[in-house]
Design an enzyme around this catalytic site. Sequence first.
Site, PDB file in Angstrom:
ATOM      1  N   GLU A  67       0.574   3.963   1.791  1.00 18.20           N
ATOM      2  CA  GLU A  67       0.933   4.384   3.151  1.00 18.20           C
ATOM      3  C   GLU A  67       2.125   3.578   3.660  1.00 18.20           C
ATOM      4  O   GLU A  67       3.032   4.129   4.291  1.00 18.20           O
ATOM      5  CB  GLU A  67      -0.232   4.176   4.122  1.00 18.20           C
ATOM      6  CG  GLU A  67      -1.515   4.855   3.735  1.00 18.20           C
ATOM      7  CD  GLU A  67      -2.462   3.961   2.945  1.00 18.20           C
ATOM      8  OE1 GLU A  67      -3.660   3.974   3.248  1.00 18.20           O
ATOM      9  OE2 GLU A  67      -2.001   3.256   2.021  1.00 18.20           O
ATOM     10  N   HIS A  71       0.821  -1.209   0.000  1.00 14.43           N
ATOM     11  CA  HIS A  71       0.000   0.000   0.000  1.00 14.43           C
ATOM     12  C   HIS A  71       0.857   1.262   0.000  1.00 14.43           C
ATOM     13  O   HIS A  71       1.997   1.260   0.470  1.00 14.43           O
ATOM     14  CB  HIS A  71      -0.927   0.003   1.204  1.00 14.43           C
ATOM     15  CG  HIS A  71      -2.010  -1.012   1.112  1.00 14.43           C
ATOM     16  ND1 HIS A  71      -3.067  -1.035   1.984  1.00 14.43           N
ATOM     17  CD2 HIS A  71      -2.223  -2.037   0.246  1.00 14.43           C
ATOM     18  CE1 HIS A  71      -3.879  -2.032   1.670  1.00 14.43           C
ATOM     19  NE2 HIS A  71      -3.380  -2.653   0.621  1.00 14.43           N
ATOM     20  N   CYS A 122      -6.549   1.085   5.414  1.00 10.33           N
ATOM     21  CA  CYS A 122      -7.007  -0.228   5.873  1.00 10.33           C
ATOM     22  C   CYS A 122      -6.459  -0.493   7.280  1.00 10.33           C
ATOM     23  O   CYS A 122      -5.646   0.278   7.802  1.00 10.33           O
ATOM     24  CB  CYS A 122      -6.546  -1.314   4.896  1.00 10.33           C
ATOM     25  SG  CYS A 122      -4.775  -1.694   4.995  1.00 10.33           S
ATOM     26  N   CYS A 148      -2.592  -0.741   7.500  1.00  9.11           N
ATOM     27  CA  CYS A 148      -1.969   0.583   7.348  1.00  9.11           C
ATOM     28  C   CYS A 148      -2.187   1.444   8.595  1.00  9.11           C
ATOM     29  O   CYS A 148      -1.303   2.189   8.999  1.00  9.11           O
ATOM     30  CB  CYS A 148      -2.492   1.286   6.101  1.00  9.11           C
ATOM     31  SG  CYS A 148      -1.854   0.546   4.579  1.00  9.11           S
TER      32      CYS A 148
END
Length: 173
Positions: A97, A95, A132, A135
């Site tokens: 992040e 991801h 999510c 993250c």
Amino acid sequence: MIVFRFRMDRRKDKKAHKRPCWDEYFIEIAKVVSSRSTCIRRMYGAVIVKDDVIISTGYNGSPRGMTNCSDVNRCKRKDLHVPSGERYELCEGVHAEQNAIINGTPDRMKDATIYIAGIEVEEPVFADGKPCLLCRRMIRNARIKEVVFLTRDGRIEHVRNMDMLEGPLPRPG
């Protein structure tokens, strides 16, 4: 994308250029960062900022050295018709992040803000930038104090308390 027109003359009869606020500025940068994504479903960008200075950026995609989904035009989750928000373990990608946190230095991230923006690939509309669960954990561990993300309807959302992010996770990897 924002297009700026600069005038070389300084006539007072024209409207002055309106500068974006810091949130708009960094969300726009997160959108640009998302353009480097290698995901064929959703393109996300993240920017970590402290004291109005960019510390780190990241976009979603395959780990270094692995084949990118965009290079082979295949997505395992898409091929298996996995519903949005399920079976993250099948995704090859990291991801945005996570990449921004990995690329940053821990001491600089303390009390920083992370800006997140996403775009749906098939229908060019905003994707939900809410982090999510994994993250969120990484954001907490990085000691980032605030999350600012773009919602599906284009609003900029601020969250200072990570507990406020708890709940259903509509965002896919």
